[in-house]
Scaffold this active site. Structure first.
Site, PDB file in Angstrom:
ATOM      1  N   MET A  37      35.597  37.828  43.421  1.00 21.45           N
ATOM      2  CA  MET A  37      35.249  39.137  43.990  1.00 21.45           C
ATOM      3  C   MET A  37      34.762  39.028  45.427  1.00 21.45           C
ATOM      4  O   MET A  37      34.948  39.915  46.218  1.00 21.45           O
ATOM      5  CB  MET A  37      34.218  39.840  43.129  1.00 21.45           C
ATOM      6  N   LEU A  53      34.521  47.660  46.517  1.00 23.26           N
ATOM      7  CA  LEU A  53      34.252  47.536  45.080  1.00 23.26           C
ATOM      8  C   LEU A  53      34.412  48.903  44.379  1.00 23.26           C
ATOM      9  O   LEU A  53      35.079  49.006  43.343  1.00 23.26           O
ATOM     10  CB  LEU A  53      32.845  46.971  44.892  1.00 23.26           C
ATOM     11  N   LEU A  59      38.282  48.275  38.272  1.00 28.35           N
ATOM     12  CA  LEU A  59      36.890  47.941  37.914  1.00 28.35           C
ATOM     13  C   LEU A  59      36.140  49.208  37.505  1.00 28.35           C
ATOM     14  O   LEU A  59      35.506  49.247  36.451  1.00 28.35           O
ATOM     15  CB  LEU A  59      36.185  47.288  39.118  1.00 28.35           C
ATOM     16  N   ARG A 125      38.399  39.864  46.443  1.00 24.36           N
ATOM     17  CA  ARG A 125      38.821  41.225  46.112  1.00 24.36           C
ATOM     18  C   ARG A 125      38.093  42.261  46.976  1.00 24.36           C
ATOM     19  O   ARG A 125      38.642  43.300  47.279  1.00 24.36           O
ATOM     20  CB  ARG A 125      38.523  41.442  44.602  1.00 24.36           C
ATOM     21  N   TYR A 126      36.824  41.975  47.325  1.00 24.18           N
ATOM     22  CA  TYR A 126      36.036  43.014  48.008  1.00 24.18           C
ATOM     23  C   TYR A 126      35.433  42.578  49.341  1.00 24.18           C
ATOM     24  O   TYR A 126      34.715  43.352  49.975  1.00 24.18           O
ATOM     25  CB  TYR A 126      34.879  43.492  47.097  1.00 24.18           C
ATOM     26  N   HIS A 223      26.865  38.580  33.399  1.00 21.17           N
ATOM     27  CA  HIS A 223      26.986  39.969  33.867  1.00 21.17           C
ATOM     28  C   HIS A 223      27.524  40.809  32.707  1.00 21.17           C
ATOM     29  O   HIS A 223      28.495  40.420  32.056  1.00 21.17           O
ATOM     30  CB  HIS A 223      27.957  39.997  35.054  1.00 21.17           C
ATOM     31  N   ASP A 300      25.959  30.835  43.362  1.00 26.53           N
ATOM     32  CA  ASP A 300      24.819  31.745  43.448  1.00 26.53           C
ATOM     33  C   ASP A 300      25.233  33.095  44.019  1.00 26.53           C
ATOM     34  O   ASP A 300      26.169  33.201  44.799  1.00 26.53           O
ATOM     35  CB  ASP A 300      23.735  31.118  44.339  1.00 26.53           C
ATOM     36  N   GLU A 303      22.676  38.170  41.620  1.00 29.02           N
ATOM     37  CA  GLU A 303      22.181  38.198  40.239  1.00 29.02           C
ATOM     38  C   GLU A 303      21.411  36.937  39.855  1.00 29.02           C
ATOM     39  O   GLU A 303      20.541  36.987  39.000  1.00 29.02           O
ATOM     40  CB  GLU A 303      23.356  38.397  39.289  1.00 29.02           C
ATOM     41  N   GLU A 307      18.010  38.803  40.950  1.00 27.43           N
ATOM     42  CA  GLU A 307      17.648  39.341  39.630  1.00 27.43           C
ATOM     43  C   GLU A 307      16.962  38.280  38.755  1.00 27.43           C
ATOM     44  O   GLU A 307      15.888  38.526  38.195  1.00 27.43           O
ATOM     45  CB  GLU A 307      18.913  39.847  38.956  1.00 27.43           C
TER      46      GLU A 307
HETATM   47  C1  LIG Z   1      31.873  37.837  35.508  1.00 24.48           C
HETATM   48  C2  LIG Z   1      31.158  38.565  36.229  1.00 24.48           C
HETATM   49  C3  LIG Z   1      31.253  40.018  36.407  1.00 24.48           C
HETATM   50  C4  LIG Z   1      31.773  41.014  35.571  1.00 24.48           C
HETATM   51  C5  LIG Z   1      32.433  40.879  34.238  1.00 24.48           C
HETATM   52  C6  LIG Z   1      31.560  42.251  36.257  1.00 24.48           C
HETATM   53  C7  LIG Z   1      31.930  43.501  35.769  1.00 24.48           C
HETATM   54  C8  LIG Z   1      31.559  44.701  36.327  1.00 24.48           C
HETATM   55  N1  LIG Z   1      30.764  44.921  37.450  1.00 24.48           N
HETATM   56  C9  LIG Z   1      30.641  46.270  37.694  1.00 24.48           C
HETATM   57  C10 LIG Z   1      29.921  46.869  38.755  1.00 24.48           C
HETATM   58  C11 LIG Z   1      29.317  46.208  39.817  1.00 24.48           C
HETATM   59  N2  LIG Z   1      29.193  44.853  39.964  1.00 24.48           N
HETATM   60  C12 LIG Z   1      28.546  44.582  41.147  1.00 24.48           C
HETATM   61  C13 LIG Z   1      28.219  43.348  41.661  1.00 24.48           C
HETATM   62  C14 LIG Z   1      28.575  42.144  41.079  1.00 24.48           C
HETATM   63  N3  LIG Z   1      29.315  41.936  39.935  1.00 24.48           N
HETATM   64  C15 LIG Z   1      29.441  40.599  39.676  1.00 24.48           C
HETATM   65  C16 LIG Z   1      30.080  39.979  38.618  1.00 24.48           C
HETATM   66  C17 LIG Z   1      30.732  40.651  37.572  1.00 24.48           C
HETATM   67  N4  LIG Z   1      30.937  41.991  37.441  1.00 24.48           N
HETATM   68  C18 LIG Z   1      28.728  39.929  40.718  1.00 24.48           C
HETATM   69  C19 LIG Z   1      28.621  38.441  40.835  1.00 24.48           C
HETATM   70  C20 LIG Z   1      28.218  40.887  41.572  1.00 24.48           C
HETATM   71  C21 LIG Z   1      27.328  40.683  42.784  1.00 24.48           C
HETATM   72  C22 LIG Z   1      27.904  39.992  43.908  1.00 24.48           C
HETATM   73  C23 LIG Z   1      26.818  39.205  44.574  1.00 24.48           C
HETATM   74  O1  LIG Z   1      27.015  38.721  45.647  1.00 24.48           O
HETATM   75  O2  LIG Z   1      25.767  39.074  44.015  1.00 24.48           O
HETATM   76  C24 LIG Z   1      28.245  45.808  41.789  1.00 24.48           C
HETATM   77  C25 LIG Z   1      27.629  45.936  43.170  1.00 24.48           C
HETATM   78  C26 LIG Z   1      26.169  45.750  43.219  1.00 24.48           C
HETATM   79  C27 LIG Z   1      25.468  47.008  42.818  1.00 24.48           C
HETATM   80  O3  LIG Z   1      25.815  48.079  43.320  1.00 24.48           O
HETATM   81  O4  LIG Z   1      24.592  46.898  41.956  1.00 24.48           O
HETATM   82  C28 LIG Z   1      28.706  46.830  40.963  1.00 24.48           C
HETATM   83  C29 LIG Z   1      28.627  48.297  41.213  1.00 24.48           C
HETATM   84  C30 LIG Z   1      31.385  46.929  36.689  1.00 24.48           C
HETATM   85  C31 LIG Z   1      31.500  48.437  36.589  1.00 24.48           C
HETATM   86  C32 LIG Z   1      31.953  45.971  35.862  1.00 24.48           C
HETATM   87  C33 LIG Z   1      32.833  46.130  34.704  1.00 24.48           C
HETATM   88  C34 LIG Z   1      33.666  47.109  34.512  1.00 24.48           C
HETATM   89 FE   LIG Z   2      29.808  43.446  38.567  1.00 26.74          FE
END
Ligand SMILES: C=CC1=C(C)c2cc3[nH]c(cc4nc(cc5[nH]c(cc1n2)c(C)c5CCC(=O)O)C(CCC(=O)O)=C4C)c(C)c3C=C
Ligand SMILES: [Fe+2]
Ligand code: FES
Length: 387
Positions: A37, A53, A59, A125-126, A223, A300, A303, A307
């Site tokens: 991503m 994103l 997504l 991707r983003y 996640h 890293d 999260e 988090e």
């Molecule tokens: C395997 C890992 C991940 C899955 C599965 C995943 C599904 C998923 N995520 C969203 C919405 C958001 N994700 C955001 C950030 C984000 N997601 C992942 C990993 C997975 N996501 C990571 C590692 C990160 C953060 C990138 C970083 O640098 O830390 C976000 C943006 C942050 C926020 O606004 O809080 C969103 C929104 C959905 C809806 C989804 C499954 C459908």
């Molecule tokens: Fe996510």
């Protein structure tokens, strides 16, 4: 299976440059395209990252996506910018992906010289480098053979599926030239990956007093996924569970453990139990020692660094707990060796035609899938990406 290769690997990784050097033979490279991503490398790139994103209908399907995505991204930007600022001013994902790619390709040239030189390409991707930019670089380099290698160990249509859909769109549009593709779409139980995670857990367990060590609860944290995605038959929850089981087998089931889920966004129902609630629950039950283990992401990111390290560690401490975190895989030589092994094995099997361009499992759409691109994408990769 044991991995006794650490010393050779660290030697090799120490020697490697951050970016893999191009071949001197003039032979077109075998491209290893690392899909992920991405994340904003600097705080000021946060809005662009979030906009891309929220624009991704694979997504987050939104009504009037093109209108709503920039608005939602704008609203979330200040909060997420603060989180990236608090973890050191940006996401380290590009740095680690380049490091992992360079180390992997150097090992691959030795492990599978028939397809050397191997060249790593990052396709995010983003965030930069986006798939579109990478496609242009591959075309300019004259790439004829490429492996789409997801950097998510476990498959979800919202992560790997989205990246493959994007690659398919670019490929179908001819943006990359004529390339023979194959796909490494999941590797959540590969022994090298499991070994790398297990070693990081052992290092975290070593921080506790020996007398308390076997009581420490191992909290694997991944996640979360919206229940709407789980309920359409997405394989992610099953595959993360399989990774956890394999790690615990490797550790000889030395400790009690649970798999919990983090980073829910928005008001809809998500897969639980939530990591934060699990920590509170353990404290209530008198379980005062635990380690947190990121299991679904290999470097890293907010999260882990925000988090888990800042929010949950603080919460745990306030509840009187001793909490430690297993490190993310980042530059782990054992992990880099695993990436090279996974790819070498894929190349060997593909040359011998004992596997096709995609795994058998990748051919099956989620039973509840209504996204036409998924079907087209699977068909395109199954024909080795040739239009
Ligand atoms: C395997 C890992 C991940 C899955 C599965 C995943 C599904 C998923 N995520 C969203 C919405 C958001 N994700 C955001 C950030 C984000 N997601 C992942 C990993 C997975 N996501 C990571 C590692 C990160 C953060 C990138 C970083 O640098 O830390 C976000 C943006 C942050 C926020 O606004 O809080 C969103 C929104 C959905 C809806 C989804 C499954 C459908
Ligand atoms: Fe996510
Ligand atoms: S959502 Fe899983 S295959 Fe389309």
């Amino acid at each position: 299976m044991l991995y006794h290769l650490e010393s050779t690997v660290s030697h090799s990784v120490r020697r490697m440059a951050t970016l893999h050097k191009p071949s001197l033979t003039g032979k077109s490279p075998t491209a290893i395209v690392m899909l992920n991503m991405g994340g904003p490398s600097t705080v000021s790139e946060t809005y662009g990252f979030l906009k891309n994103l929220f624009m991704d209908g694979d997504l987050i399907p939104l009504p009037f996506q093109r209108v709503l995505a920039p608005l939602i991204a704008k609203r979330r930007t200040p909060q997420i910018e603060k989180q990236y600022a608090d973890i050191g001013g940006g996401s380290p994902i590009l740095k680690y992906t380049e490091m992992q790619g360079a180390g992997m390709c150097e090992l691959l040239d030795e492990l599978h010289p028939e397809t050397a030189p191997h060249k790593p390409y990052v396709a995010f991707r983003y965030a930069n480098p986006l798939t579109q930019e990478t496609a242009q670089r591959m075309k300019a380099d004259g790439v004829k053979r490429a492996i789409a290698f997801t950097q998510y160990p476990q498959y979800s249509c919202s992560t790997t599926g989205s990246s493959l859909n994007e690659l398919f769109r670019r490929g179908r549009a001819g943006e990359m030239g004529d390339i023979e593709w194959s796909v490494i779409d999941r590797w959540g139980t590969h022994p090298g990956f499991i070994e790398a995670v297990a070693q990081n857990i052992e290092a975290a367990l070593a921080k506790f007093q020996p007398s308390a060590r076997s009581d420490v609860v191992i909290l694997f944290s991944a996640h979360s996924l919206p229940m709407s995605v789980v309920n359409r038959g997405d394989p992610y929850v099953l595959e993360v569970s399989a990774s956890v089981n394999a790690v615990m087998d490797r550790l000889g089931h030395s400790n009690p453990y649970r798999l919990v889920w983090q980073s829910q966004v928005g008001p809809s129902a998500w897969m639980g139990m939530q990591t934060g609630e699990a920590i509170k629950g353990l404290a209530r039950l008198g379980k005062k020692e635990a380690i947190l283990v990121p299991i679904a992401f290999t470097s890293d990111h907010i999260e882990t660094l925000y988090e888990l390290d800042l929010e949950y560690m603080k919460e745990g401490k306030e509840l009187g707990m001793e909490l430690h975190r297993a490190e993310s895989l980042n530059g782990s030589p054992v992990f880099i060796r695993a990436l090279a092994d996974i790819t070498a094995q894929h190349l060997r099997n593909f040359s011998a035609r004992t596997i096709g361009p995609t795994s058998v499992q990748m051919g099956l759409r989620c039973p509840g899938c209504k996204n036409m691109t998924c079907g087209q994408q699977k068909h395109w990769f199954a024909r080795a990406g040739r239009s």
